[in-house]
Structures are given as C-alpha cells and as structure tokens.
Scaffold this motif. Sequence first.
Motif, PDB file in Angstrom:
ATOM      1  N   PHE A   1       0.863  -1.174   0.000  1.00  0.00           N
ATOM      2  CA  PHE A   1       0.000   0.000   0.000  1.00  0.00           C
ATOM      3  C   PHE A   1       0.903   1.228   0.000  1.00  0.00           C
ATOM      4  O   PHE A   1       1.754   1.382   0.878  1.00  0.00           O
ATOM      5  CB  PHE A   1      -0.923   0.008   1.226  1.00  0.00           C
ATOM      6  CG  PHE A   1      -2.026  -1.004   1.145  1.00  0.00           C
ATOM      7  CD1 PHE A   1      -3.319  -0.613   0.821  1.00  0.00           C
ATOM      8  CD2 PHE A   1      -1.783  -2.349   1.387  1.00  0.00           C
ATOM      9  CE1 PHE A   1      -4.341  -1.553   0.739  1.00  0.00           C
ATOM     10  CE2 PHE A   1      -2.788  -3.288   1.312  1.00  0.00           C
ATOM     11  CZ  PHE A   1      -4.073  -2.893   0.974  1.00  0.00           C
ATOM     12  N   ASP A   2       0.716   2.103  -0.992  1.00  0.00           N
ATOM     13  CA  ASP A   2       1.590   3.273  -1.126  1.00  0.00           C
ATOM     14  C   ASP A   2       1.244   4.378  -0.135  1.00  0.00           C
ATOM     15  O   ASP A   2       2.119   5.048   0.391  1.00  0.00           O
ATOM     16  CB  ASP A   2       1.517   3.845  -2.549  1.00  0.00           C
ATOM     17  CG  ASP A   2       2.164   2.919  -3.558  1.00  0.00           C
ATOM     18  OD1 ASP A   2       3.131   2.226  -3.199  1.00  0.00           O
ATOM     19  OD2 ASP A   2       1.687   2.888  -4.708  1.00  0.00           O
ATOM     20  N   ARG A   3      -0.050   4.590   0.088  1.00  0.00           N
ATOM     21  CA  ARG A   3      -0.485   5.700   0.946  1.00  0.00           C
ATOM     22  C   ARG A   3      -1.177   5.138   2.187  1.00  0.00           C
ATOM     23  O   ARG A   3      -2.285   4.614   2.099  1.00  0.00           O
ATOM     24  CB  ARG A   3      -1.418   6.628   0.171  1.00  0.00           C
ATOM     25  CG  ARG A   3      -0.721   7.276  -1.021  1.00  0.00           C
ATOM     26  CD  ARG A   3      -1.636   8.130  -1.840  1.00  0.00           C
ATOM     27  NE  ARG A   3      -2.676   7.297  -2.461  1.00  0.00           N
ATOM     28  CZ  ARG A   3      -3.906   7.715  -2.718  1.00  0.00           C
ATOM     29  NH1 ARG A   3      -4.273   8.939  -2.446  1.00  0.00           N
ATOM     30  NH2 ARG A   3      -4.781   6.897  -3.279  1.00  0.00           N
ATOM     31  N   VAL A   4      -0.494   5.262   3.319  1.00  0.00           N
ATOM     32  CA  VAL A   4      -1.009   4.749   4.584  1.00  0.00           C
ATOM     33  C   VAL A   4      -0.888   5.851   5.637  1.00  0.00           C
ATOM     34  O   VAL A   4       0.162   6.491   5.751  1.00  0.00           O
ATOM     35  CB  VAL A   4      -0.235   3.494   5.046  1.00  0.00           C
ATOM     36  CG1 VAL A   4      -0.803   2.957   6.345  1.00  0.00           C
ATOM     37  CG2 VAL A   4      -0.251   2.413   3.967  1.00  0.00           C
ATOM     38  N   THR A   5      -1.960   6.047   6.398  1.00  0.00           N
ATOM     39  CA  THR A   5      -1.973   7.064   7.452  1.00  0.00           C
ATOM     40  C   THR A   5      -2.453   6.441   8.750  1.00  0.00           C
ATOM     41  O   THR A   5      -3.464   5.747   8.773  1.00  0.00           O
ATOM     42  CB  THR A   5      -2.906   8.239   7.069  1.00  0.00           C
ATOM     43  OG1 THR A   5      -2.432   8.818   5.846  1.00  0.00           O
ATOM     44  CG2 THR A   5      -2.935   9.297   8.151  1.00  0.00           C
ATOM     45  N   ASN A   6      -1.714   6.711   9.817  1.00  0.00           N
ATOM     46  CA  ASN A   6      -2.076   6.241  11.149  1.00  0.00           C
ATOM     47  C   ASN A   6      -2.677   7.409  11.936  1.00  0.00           C
ATOM     48  O   ASN A   6      -2.148   8.514  11.906  1.00  0.00           O
ATOM     49  CB  ASN A   6      -0.836   5.706  11.875  1.00  0.00           C
ATOM     50  CG  ASN A   6      -1.148   5.210  13.266  1.00  0.00           C
ATOM     51  OD1 ASN A   6      -2.219   4.672  13.524  1.00  0.00           O
ATOM     52  ND2 ASN A   6      -0.211   5.391  14.170  1.00  0.00           N
ATOM     53  N   VAL A   7      -3.784   7.147  12.634  1.00  0.00           N
ATOM     54  CA  VAL A   7      -4.412   8.181  13.460  1.00  0.00           C
ATOM     55  C   VAL A   7      -3.743   8.158  14.833  1.00  0.00           C
ATOM     56  O   VAL A   7      -3.926   7.222  15.608  1.00  0.00           O
ATOM     57  CB  VAL A   7      -5.940   7.970  13.583  1.00  0.00           C
ATOM     58  CG1 VAL A   7      -6.548   9.063  14.451  1.00  0.00           C
ATOM     59  CG2 VAL A   7      -6.584   7.940  12.204  1.00  0.00           C
ATOM     60  N   ARG A   8      -2.959   9.182  15.108  1.00  0.00           N
ATOM     61  CA  ARG A   8      -2.232   9.305  16.370  1.00  0.00           C
ATOM     62  C   ARG A   8      -3.220   9.551  17.520  1.00  0.00           C
ATOM     63  O   ARG A   8      -4.090  10.405  17.425  1.00  0.00           O
ATOM     64  CB  ARG A   8      -1.235  10.463  16.274  1.00  0.00           C
ATOM     65  CG  ARG A   8      -0.380  10.676  17.504  1.00  0.00           C
ATOM     66  CD  ARG A   8       0.642  11.801  17.333  1.00  0.00           C
ATOM     67  NE  ARG A   8       0.052  13.027  16.837  1.00  0.00           N
ATOM     68  CZ  ARG A   8       0.343  13.582  15.656  1.00  0.00           C
ATOM     69  NH1 ARG A   8       1.210  13.024  14.838  1.00  0.00           N
ATOM     70  NH2 ARG A   8      -0.239  14.707  15.292  1.00  0.00           N
ATOM     71  N   GLY A   9      -3.124   8.766  18.558  1.00  0.00           N
ATOM     72  CA  GLY A   9      -4.022   8.913  19.700  1.00  0.00           C
ATOM     73  C   GLY A   9      -5.290   8.087  19.584  1.00  0.00           C
ATOM     74  O   GLY A   9      -5.977   7.865  20.562  1.00  0.00           O
ATOM     75  N   GLY A  10      -5.593   7.620  18.389  1.00  0.00           N
ATOM     76  CA  GLY A  10      -6.726   6.736  18.147  1.00  0.00           C
ATOM     77  C   GLY A  10      -8.050   7.247  18.652  1.00  0.00           C
ATOM     78  O   GLY A  10      -8.289   8.446  18.776  1.00  0.00           O
ATOM     79  N   MET A  11      -8.937   6.305  18.959  1.00  0.00           N
ATOM     80  CA  MET A  11     -10.274   6.648  19.451  1.00  0.00           C
ATOM     81  C   MET A  11     -10.229   7.353  20.809  1.00  0.00           C
ATOM     82  O   MET A  11     -11.125   8.104  21.149  1.00  0.00           O
ATOM     83  CB  MET A  11     -11.144   5.396  19.549  1.00  0.00           C
ATOM     84  CG  MET A  11     -11.575   4.830  18.210  1.00  0.00           C
ATOM     85  SD  MET A  11     -12.565   5.966  17.215  1.00  0.00           S
ATOM     86  CE  MET A  11     -14.071   6.063  18.195  1.00  0.00           C
ATOM     87  N   GLY A  12      -9.147   7.134  21.542  1.00  0.00           N
ATOM     88  CA  GLY A  12      -8.984   7.825  22.816  1.00  0.00           C
ATOM     89  C   GLY A  12      -8.873   9.326  22.657  1.00  0.00           C
ATOM     90  O   GLY A  12      -9.245  10.092  23.557  1.00  0.00           O
ATOM     91  N   ALA A  13      -8.394   9.773  21.494  1.00  0.00           N
ATOM     92  CA  ALA A  13      -8.255  11.207  21.226  1.00  0.00           C
ATOM     93  C   ALA A  13      -9.441  11.762  20.432  1.00  0.00           C
ATOM     94  O   ALA A  13      -9.556  12.965  20.251  1.00  0.00           O
ATOM     95  CB  ALA A  13      -6.970  11.460  20.448  1.00  0.00           C
ATOM     96  N   TRP A  14     -10.315  10.883  19.975  1.00  0.00           N
ATOM     97  CA  TRP A  14     -11.448  11.302  19.139  1.00  0.00           C
ATOM     98  C   TRP A  14     -12.573  11.870  19.996  1.00  0.00           C
ATOM     99  O   TRP A  14     -12.991  11.256  20.970  1.00  0.00           O
ATOM    100  CB  TRP A  14     -11.957  10.109  18.328  1.00  0.00           C
ATOM    101  CG  TRP A  14     -13.143  10.419  17.476  1.00  0.00           C
ATOM    102  CD1 TRP A  14     -14.429  10.080  17.702  1.00  0.00           C
ATOM    103  CD2 TRP A  14     -13.146  11.154  16.249  1.00  0.00           C
ATOM    104  NE1 TRP A  14     -15.242  10.537  16.701  1.00  0.00           N
ATOM    105  CE2 TRP A  14     -14.483  11.210  15.789  1.00  0.00           C
ATOM    106  CE3 TRP A  14     -12.151  11.778  15.502  1.00  0.00           C
ATOM    107  CZ2 TRP A  14     -14.836  11.857  14.607  1.00  0.00           C
ATOM    108  CZ3 TRP A  14     -12.516  12.422  14.325  1.00  0.00           C
ATOM    109  CH2 TRP A  14     -13.836  12.449  13.889  1.00  0.00           C
ATOM    110  N   ASN A  15     -13.068  13.014  19.621  1.00  0.00           N
ATOM    111  CA  ASN A  15     -14.179  13.616  20.340  1.00  0.00           C
ATOM    112  C   ASN A  15     -15.293  14.039  19.396  1.00  0.00           C
ATOM    113  O   ASN A  15     -16.052  14.947  19.690  1.00  0.00           O
ATOM    114  CB  ASN A  15     -13.709  14.803  21.200  1.00  0.00           C
ATOM    115  CG  ASN A  15     -13.051  15.890  20.349  1.00  0.00           C
ATOM    116  OD1 ASN A  15     -13.063  15.838  19.127  1.00  0.00           O
ATOM    117  ND2 ASN A  15     -12.447  16.852  21.006  1.00  0.00           N
ATOM    118  N   GLY A  16     -15.364  13.370  18.255  1.00  0.00           N
ATOM    119  CA  GLY A  16     -16.366  13.721  17.249  1.00  0.00           C
ATOM    120  C   GLY A  16     -17.699  13.072  17.485  1.00  0.00           C
ATOM    121  O   GLY A  16     -17.982  12.382  18.405  1.00  0.00           O
TER     122      GLY A  16
END
Length: 117
Positions: A102-117
């Motif tokens: 996979f050429d384009r991969v992005t990791n969400v730093r902090g994951g769901m613990g940082a999500w407040n949406g």
Amino acid sequence: MEWIIIAAIVLFFAWRLMPAKGIRTVDADGLKEMLGDKDKQFIDVRTPAEYKGRHIKEFKNIPLNTLQAKQASLDKSKEAVVICQSGMRSAQAARLLKKAGFDRVTNVRGGMGAWNG
C-alpha cells in the motif's frame, strides 16, 4: 552498566513509537477533515467488541489479528487510514499494509482515545 540498559530500553520504545518510513500520521482534528473523502478507505483495527462500543461510521472494522488475511479485500489504489484505541495497534497495522504494497497509509495518532467527534 545500569544506564546502558535503561538507555537501550528507552531507545527501543522510542523506535517503536516512531512512524515507519512512508507512513503519515494525523491527529483527531486532521482526521475530521479527511472523513467523507472517497479516495480513502478507513480501517478500524480494534476488536469487534471495542468497535461495537464506539466507532466512527466511515471506518470498517478489520481487527488487527485478521488484517493480513483480509488485506486482499482492500484497494491498494486508495489511501488507507488506520485507527485503533490509542494508536499502537494501528501503527502495527500501518506497517503491515505498507509492507504489503500500500503506497499511501496514514495512522491516526491517539486513536479513538483522542477522538471527540
């Protein structure tokens, strides 16, 4: 001698926390701007129970322990955005996807613990 062992342990954890080469990281605010982009595929690598408890609707649940077997169902031409609870499992998943081509991969730093949406 003790300080050498301590330094080695610190370096090991620092190395594990660094993103792999070619893997982007984004925080929760950056993720909000990405949601809805049809050129991206959103993958939640938490367990089904974690996913059921709370998730972001755009994310498809593919637990980390099944990701390698299910990666053929993903589109390599689209960017893969990976999330977990804290960012550790998704970092592993991102490295796995990168190694799989996979050429384009992005990791969400902090994951769901940082999500407040």
